[in-house]
Design an enzyme around this catalytic site. Structure first.
Site, PDB file in Angstrom:
ATOM      1  N   ASP A  63       0.515  -1.148   0.239  1.00 49.63           N
ATOM      2  CA  ASP A  63      -0.156  -0.359  -0.472  1.00 49.63           C
ATOM      3  C   ASP A  63       0.950   1.575  -0.158  1.00 49.63           C
ATOM      4  O   ASP A  63       1.696   1.507   0.946  1.00 49.63           O
ATOM      5  CB  ASP A  63      -1.313   0.299   1.566  1.00 49.63           C
ATOM      6  CG  ASP A  63      -1.786   2.040   1.711  1.00 49.63           C
ATOM      7  OD1 ASP A  63      -1.384   1.786   0.477  1.00 49.63           O
ATOM      8  OD2 ASP A  63      -3.024   1.449   2.476  1.00 49.63           O
ATOM      9  N   SER A 142      -1.076  12.975 -16.034  1.00 48.43           N
ATOM     10  CA  SER A 142      -2.232  13.254 -16.441  1.00 48.43           C
ATOM     11  C   SER A 142      -2.219  14.117 -17.356  1.00 48.43           C
ATOM     12  O   SER A 142      -2.152  14.802 -17.147  1.00 48.43           O
ATOM     13  CB  SER A 142      -3.946  12.966 -15.544  1.00 48.43           C
ATOM     14  OG  SER A 142      -5.129  13.093 -15.712  1.00 48.43           O
ATOM     15  N   TYR A 155      -8.243  15.372  -7.684  1.00 50.38           N
ATOM     16  CA  TYR A 155      -7.188  14.415  -8.418  1.00 50.38           C
ATOM     17  C   TYR A 155      -6.696  15.430  -9.064  1.00 50.38           C
ATOM     18  O   TYR A 155      -5.164  15.298  -9.986  1.00 50.38           O
ATOM     19  CB  TYR A 155      -8.102  13.681  -9.611  1.00 50.38           C
ATOM     20  CG  TYR A 155      -7.288  12.924 -10.667  1.00 50.38           C
ATOM     21  CD1 TYR A 155      -7.139  11.616 -10.321  1.00 50.38           C
ATOM     22  CD2 TYR A 155      -7.591  13.447 -11.987  1.00 50.38           C
ATOM     23  CE1 TYR A 155      -5.766  10.819 -11.554  1.00 50.38           C
ATOM     24  CE2 TYR A 155      -6.865  12.664 -12.437  1.00 50.38           C
ATOM     25  CZ  TYR A 155      -6.506  11.076 -12.410  1.00 50.38           C
ATOM     26  OH  TYR A 155      -5.874  10.279 -13.601  1.00 50.38           O
ATOM     27  N   LYS A 159      -2.515  15.508  -9.442  1.00 47.62           N
ATOM     28  CA  LYS A 159      -1.249  14.864 -11.058  1.00 47.62           C
ATOM     29  C   LYS A 159      -1.031  16.134 -11.509  1.00 47.62           C
ATOM     30  O   LYS A 159       0.492  16.538 -11.934  1.00 47.62           O
ATOM     31  CB  LYS A 159      -2.459  14.593 -12.022  1.00 47.62           C
ATOM     32  CG  LYS A 159      -3.665  13.225 -12.296  1.00 47.62           C
ATOM     33  CD  LYS A 159      -2.260  12.600 -11.461  1.00 47.62           C
ATOM     34  CE  LYS A 159      -3.125  10.867 -11.887  1.00 47.62           C
ATOM     35  NZ  LYS A 159      -1.709   9.483 -10.932  1.00 47.62           N
TER      36      LYS A 159
HETATM   37  N1  LIG Z   1      -7.065   5.571 -17.472  1.00 51.30           N
HETATM   38  C1  LIG Z   1      -6.885   6.891 -17.973  1.00 51.30           C
HETATM   39  O1  LIG Z   1      -8.209   7.500 -18.275  1.00 51.30           O
HETATM   40  C2  LIG Z   1      -5.890   7.361 -17.171  1.00 51.30           C
HETATM   41  C3  LIG Z   1      -5.766   9.247 -17.762  1.00 51.30           C
HETATM   42  C4  LIG Z   1      -4.860   9.567 -17.318  1.00 51.30           C
HETATM   43  C5  LIG Z   1      -4.218   9.663 -16.061  1.00 51.30           C
HETATM   44  N2  LIG Z   1      -4.251   7.601 -15.739  1.00 51.30           N
HETATM   45  C6  LIG Z   1      -3.765   7.219 -14.263  1.00 51.30           C
HETATM   46  O2  LIG Z   1      -3.251   6.059 -14.559  1.00 51.30           O
HETATM   47  C7  LIG Z   1      -2.623   5.470 -13.334  1.00 51.30           C
HETATM   48  C8  LIG Z   1      -3.436   4.550 -13.243  1.00 51.30           C
HETATM   49  O3  LIG Z   1      -4.620   4.145 -14.136  1.00 51.30           O
HETATM   50  P1  LIG Z   1      -5.450   2.526 -14.668  1.00 51.30           P
HETATM   51  O4  LIG Z   1      -6.542   4.057 -15.707  1.00 51.30           O
HETATM   52  O5  LIG Z   1      -4.741   2.180 -15.111  1.00 51.30           O
HETATM   53  O6  LIG Z   1      -6.377   2.410 -13.305  1.00 51.30           O
HETATM   54  P2  LIG Z   1      -6.728   0.893 -12.634  1.00 51.30           P
HETATM   55  O7  LIG Z   1      -7.426   1.444 -11.933  1.00 51.30           O
HETATM   56  O8  LIG Z   1      -7.060  -0.043 -13.211  1.00 51.30           O
HETATM   57  O9  LIG Z   1      -5.543   1.267 -11.404  1.00 51.30           O
HETATM   58  C9  LIG Z   1      -4.357   1.721 -10.197  1.00 51.30           C
HETATM   59  C10 LIG Z   1      -3.852   0.919 -10.217  1.00 51.30           C
HETATM   60  O10 LIG Z   1      -3.936   1.570  -8.081  1.00 51.30           O
HETATM   61  C11 LIG Z   1      -3.689   0.886  -7.060  1.00 51.30           C
HETATM   62  N3  LIG Z   1      -3.310   1.505  -6.274  1.00 51.30           N
HETATM   63  C12 LIG Z   1      -4.444   1.906  -6.135  1.00 51.30           C
HETATM   64  N4  LIG Z   1      -4.095   2.709  -4.294  1.00 51.30           N
HETATM   65  C13 LIG Z   1      -2.970   2.079  -3.894  1.00 51.30           C
HETATM   66  C14 LIG Z   1      -2.382   2.361  -3.206  1.00 51.30           C
HETATM   67  N5  LIG Z   1      -2.573   2.967  -1.777  1.00 51.30           N
HETATM   68  N6  LIG Z   1      -0.914   1.409  -2.845  1.00 51.30           N
HETATM   69  C15 LIG Z   1      -0.996   0.500  -4.442  1.00 51.30           C
HETATM   70  N7  LIG Z   1      -1.540   0.522  -4.583  1.00 51.30           N
HETATM   71  C16 LIG Z   1      -2.915   1.022  -5.487  1.00 51.30           C
HETATM   72  C17 LIG Z   1      -5.149   0.203  -7.491  1.00 51.30           C
HETATM   73  O11 LIG Z   1      -4.901  -1.552  -7.279  1.00 51.30           O
HETATM   74  C18 LIG Z   1      -4.847  -0.375  -9.068  1.00 51.30           C
HETATM   75  O12 LIG Z   1      -4.799  -1.413  -9.602  1.00 51.30           O
HETATM   76  C19 LIG Z   1      -2.946   6.048 -12.477  1.00 51.30           C
HETATM   77  O13 LIG Z   1      -2.581   6.981 -11.329  1.00 51.30           O
HETATM   78  C20 LIG Z   1      -3.427   7.281 -13.005  1.00 51.30           C
HETATM   79  O14 LIG Z   1      -4.733   8.414 -12.893  1.00 51.30           O
HETATM   80  C21 LIG Z   1      -5.424   6.905 -16.109  1.00 51.30           C
END
Ligand SMILES: NC(=O)c1ccc[n+]([C@@H]2O[C@H](COP(=O)([O-])OP(=O)(O)OC[C@H]3O[C@@H](n4cnc5c(N)ncnc54)[C@H](O)[C@@H]3O)[C@@H](O)[C@H]2O)c1
Length: 251
Positions: A63, A142, A155, A159
């Site tokens: 975590d 992001s 958020y 970012k």
């Molecule tokens: N999906 C999008 O459109 C998007 C756009 C811009 C940025 N992002 C960024 O990309 C990254 C990945 O996001 P995603 O879309 O794959 O989301 P996701 O929810 O599929 O994956 C995020 C992962 O982070 C893990 N996580 C959350 N809290 C945690 C903690 N305290 N300790 C360890 N792990 C933890 C979750 O268990 C999950 O597996 C994030 O930083 C997100 O902000 C995503």
């Protein structure tokens, strides 16, 4: 020669949509990948999938919202693999809300997961990289950190801070040949995005129409960019914030 032969790469959020794609991509290109996630089952599953496909991976659950697990993750990875070449700070959460609708807990947890984790993980990993003569760090920021979407103040602010953190870290550690860059994705089809779509009452098809390219992005497309930034091909990229949005300018 694969780009990451014998390199050790840690990917946080490695059980999630973008993180699992990054872990698979780095492993496909020869890296020994440490898949880390707070969701131990998800991290285990991704590591097992990589090994079943002939790659090298281990899972370490952590975590990363707290300092001790961050240091624990880096030290366990170093103890097991003997080096840390690449750190991908990808884990993140997205708490929707404006200034008055968010709770204090939403605000503080957003900062703990999205930003403080990078502070702790980099403090734990950078001494190993300095000792080794270099390394690569890729942070997942992001597009919304650069151009805020409404109703996501926690958020978006985390970012924006990730972007600033990336540039500051890059300037301080470039002399040690540690390259620090960030990716700034737009809408990418992952569990996080699907949760947001459900909350807003929109559909994936609605989001596709907002993107000039005609569709939202795929996790594998972000993974390809992360792999490039982590590789020696990006040797002179340090402190860059790279948008990957399908030309979408505003969310
Ligand atoms: N999906 C999008 O459109 C998007 C756009 C811009 C940025 N992002 C960024 O990309 C990254 C990945 O996001 P995603 O879309 O794959 O989301 P996701 O929810 O599929 O994956 C995020 C992962 O982070 C893990 N996580 C959350 N809290 C945690 C903690 N305290 N300790 C360890 N792990 C933890 C979750 O268990 C999950 O597996 C994030 O930083 C997100 O902000 C995503």
């Amino acid at each position: 020669m694969k780009r990451f032969e014998d390199k050790v790469a840690i990917v946080t959020g490695g059980g999630g949509g973008i993180g699992s794609a990054i872990a698979r991509r780095l492993a496909d290109e020869g890296a020994l990948v440490v898949v880390s996630d707070v969701n131990a089952d998800a991290a285990d599953a991704v590591a097992a999938e990589i090994v079943a496909a002939g790659g090298s991976a281990i899972a370490i659950a952590a975590d990363i919202s707290r300092k001790e697990p961050c240091f624990g993750l880096i030290e366990e990875a170093f103890a097991k693999k003997g080096r840390i070449d690449i750190l991908v700070n990808n884990a993140g959460i997205n708490r929707r809300g404006n200034l008055l609708s968010l709770t204090d807990e939403d605000w503080h947890t957003s900062f703990a997961v999205n930003l403080d984790s990078m502070f702790h993980l980099c403090r734990a990993a950078i001494p190993h990289m300095v000792e080794a003569g270099g390394g690569a760090i890729v942070n997942t920021a992001s597009q919304w950190g650069l151009y805020p979407a409404p109703n996501h103040i926690a958020y978006n602010t985390t970012k924006a801070a990730v972007a600033a953190f990336t540039q500051n870290l890059a300037r301080d550690y470039a002399p040690h040949k540690i390259r620090v860059n960030a990716v700034c994705p737009g809408e990418i089809h992952t569990p996080m995005l699907e949760a947001g779509v459900r909350r807003s009452g929109r559909t994936i098809a609605d989001l596709d129409k907002l993107v000039p390219f005609g569709r939202i992005g795929k996790p594998e497309e972000v993974a390809a960019l992360v792999a490039f930034l982590a590789s020696d091909e990006a040797a002179f990229m340090c402190g860059s914030l790279v948008e990957i949005t399908g030309a979408q300018a505003v969310a």
